[in-house]
Design a protein around this motif. Sequence first.
Motif, PDB file in Angstrom:
ATOM      1  N   SER A   1      -6.139   4.411  -1.704  1.00  0.00           N
ATOM      2  CA  SER A   1      -6.538   4.318  -0.224  1.00  0.00           C
ATOM      3  C   SER A   1      -6.105   5.738   0.404  1.00  0.00           C
ATOM      4  O   SER A   1      -6.311   5.890   1.323  1.00  0.00           O
TER       5      SER A   1
ATOM      6  N   VAL B   1       0.512  -1.043   0.083  1.00  0.00           N
ATOM      7  CA  VAL B   1      -0.067   0.004   0.287  1.00  0.00           C
ATOM      8  C   VAL B   1       1.094   1.402  -0.407  1.00  0.00           C
ATOM      9  O   VAL B   1       0.191   2.351  -0.685  1.00  0.00           O
ATOM     10  N   LYS B   2       2.540   1.227   0.222  1.00  0.00           N
ATOM     11  CA  LYS B   2       2.972   2.401  -0.346  1.00  0.00           C
ATOM     12  C   LYS B   2       3.593   2.494  -1.323  1.00  0.00           C
ATOM     13  O   LYS B   2       3.440   2.440  -2.243  1.00  0.00           O
TER      14      LYS B   2
ATOM     15  N   GLY C   1      -4.681   6.773   3.317  1.00  0.00           N
ATOM     16  CA  GLY C   1      -3.172   6.615   3.357  1.00  0.00           C
ATOM     17  C   GLY C   1      -2.869   5.875   4.007  1.00  0.00           C
ATOM     18  O   GLY C   1      -1.393   5.698   3.489  1.00  0.00           O
TER      19      GLY C   1
ATOM     20  N   ILE D   1      -8.137  -4.239   3.210  1.00  0.00           N
ATOM     21  CA  ILE D   1      -7.798  -5.383   2.787  1.00  0.00           C
ATOM     22  C   ILE D   1      -7.609  -6.589   3.751  1.00  0.00           C
ATOM     23  O   ILE D   1      -6.827  -7.014   4.415  1.00  0.00           O
TER      24      ILE D   1
ATOM     25  N   PHE E   1     -10.273   2.195   3.276  1.00  0.00           N
ATOM     26  CA  PHE E   1      -9.770   1.282   2.221  1.00  0.00           C
ATOM     27  C   PHE E   1      -9.415   0.157   3.341  1.00  0.00           C
ATOM     28  O   PHE E   1      -8.366  -0.057   4.521  1.00  0.00           O
TER      29      PHE E   1
ATOM     30  N   ILE F   1     -10.053  -6.873  -1.786  1.00  0.00           N
ATOM     31  CA  ILE F   1     -10.284  -5.466  -0.550  1.00  0.00           C
ATOM     32  C   ILE F   1     -11.204  -4.596  -1.662  1.00  0.00           C
ATOM     33  O   ILE F   1     -12.721  -5.224  -1.926  1.00  0.00           O
TER      34      ILE F   1
ATOM     35  N   LEU G   1      -2.790   0.828  -5.049  1.00  0.00           N
ATOM     36  CA  LEU G   1      -2.663   0.897  -4.036  1.00  0.00           C
ATOM     37  C   LEU G   1      -2.839   1.765  -3.123  1.00  0.00           C
ATOM     38  O   LEU G   1      -3.618   2.743  -2.627  1.00  0.00           O
ATOM     39  N   SER G   2      -1.545   2.329  -3.782  1.00  0.00           N
ATOM     40  CA  SER G   2      -1.672   4.168  -2.116  1.00  0.00           C
ATOM     41  C   SER G   2      -2.555   4.655  -3.400  1.00  0.00           C
ATOM     42  O   SER G   2      -2.926   5.589  -2.439  1.00  0.00           O
TER      43      SER G   2
END
Length: 578
Positions: A105, A74-75, A129, A112, A110, A145, A101-102
């Motif tokens: 989010s 997620v980064k 985020g 997961i 978000f 997700i 993903l980042s």
Amino acid sequence: MIRKIQVLADDVIAKIAAGEVVERPASVVKELIENSLDAGSDSVEIDLKDAGFALIRVADNGSGMTSEEVKLAVKRHATSKLSAIHDLETLLTFGFRGEALSSISSVSRFEITTRNADGEAVYMYLENGQVKEARPAARVPGTTIEVKDLFYNVPARKKFMKKDSTELAAVIDTVGRFIVANDGVEIRLRNNGREIFHAHKNMGIKARISLVLGRDVADGMIELFSLTGKYRVTGFVSRPSSTRKDKRMQMFFVNKRYIRSTFISNLLDEANRSMLERGRFPAGVLFIEVDPSMVDVNVHPAKLLVKFEDEDELKRSVMSSVRSAFDEVKNRERGSHGQTLSEALGSAVQAPGEEKHGIFAEGIATQREFEYGAADEMISDKKPLADIPRKTSDIYQIGKCYIVRVKGDSVTVTDQHAAHERVLYEYFNNKKRETAGETQNLLFPVSLGLSPSESILMGKMKGAYKTLGFEIDEFGRNSFVIRTAPQVIKDRDIEKVVRDILSDISGNIKPGMDPVEEMVKYAACRGAIKEGDALDEHEMADLLRQLSECELPFTCPHGRPTTLEITVDELEKRFRRK
Ligand code: ADP
Ligand code: MG
């Protein structure tokens, strides 16, 4: 006033970046499905609430992630798909920018849940985020997700979103593309609990096209393939007899990745050229496979554009595969029952609504293909005939477009399309006010197999159709039947008229417009006799009579003249007698 330059906070930067990847619910869906496919899933389930604004849930049975991996995933710029820069050239997976993903989010709530086959499941919750919660969870291997309240923290973007139905249509288009290109993957889409697609694993590409583009389009398609060359082309293309009035039924894929390409679309037209009516386009689903280094797919991931290294070679492959598919169909039909059957059916061809009933379907397609004739000699065969006016008492048709009538001391020339358009325009306007004539029950109700997005639109427009005299009922999923048609167009191809109106409407209706009002315009044009339609003397006489009964008989709804008159007086001037 002095303004201080400020460094933007990280979450602001993330939100700005998110705008590139996450434009609308459909782009979230696209990114998540790509990730699921990249993870080797053979089952992907997509559930939406309110077209994805309230919830987008994508659950797969792919490789999943370990708790270490999910924290990284997620980064920003975290990706497992790129080890060295030269990989960029030959990349076969969909994503590699490590942004999806980042980005997602940072503009949603978000969640997961994921489990790698070797490990325990983990659950993570992010807001803006930032990870707000992480804990062990329970799940079979794979990843789920959940994207909730999309754009809740970006009100400006939310405000610019279109209506739910528009956004849902975009998601349906997106998911449809994955369905068509991934026969090995079960894909399911639901919105508010209602199932839109369910594609079973290995059900076959044609069956998938049928789900996505509608049964009618799929049934009218033939398979094609090329064997040689750098570009391997496979897929399906419509027979010349079942073309569309726009290009929405075209889909192209390069190495299974959906792309837009006017280059390929123009090639399809070109391969069909001698067989197409003006303003109509082939439906086609083409898969192009090529060594990844020969194509630059990542020009912009959201724009879906590509650059081919050798366009001439690609052109040869596409053209030859389309043409040989047509030739094969023609040979097959000629060889077996072709000509005799089509001759025998000569009179049935005109009958509206019979196209899809039993044995007639093949015969009619055959007839049409002979008419449009791939072969140029057929066209030249016909030419002299078309030039000879068909003599009747005092009405003639010339150029398959103009009705010439000798009337006392003058000759009138009527444009058959413009005239009929005027007649229908007034008819439908009266129909709207419920002052006009009958609706005819069709002897054979015509069935329509639509794509999911067309079905949604049809569901909305049913009332407007009915006002104009077309009664259309839902008949199972994505299927409709046309039961009645306005008397005035009973001789037209009703299915085509209804479809063409639907596609006109889908491109042009905006919130606040009166659907019936809009439909009248299109219905008049689509229902009208066309240039090129042969008319017999009764049909011509009927049309002239109907025109004479109009309130404004001399112009069509677009303001062009319907009829010109040449008097003896004028002839004398032109022969310089006067
Ligand atoms: P990219 O796909 O460009 O690598 P993403 O932000 O979309 O970037 O995903 C980041 C990483 O998260 C991926 O590289 C992958 O390792 C992992 N990932 C994302 N979704 C899934 C999934 N459904 N199953 C397994 N791994 C996933
Ligand atoms: Mg990705």
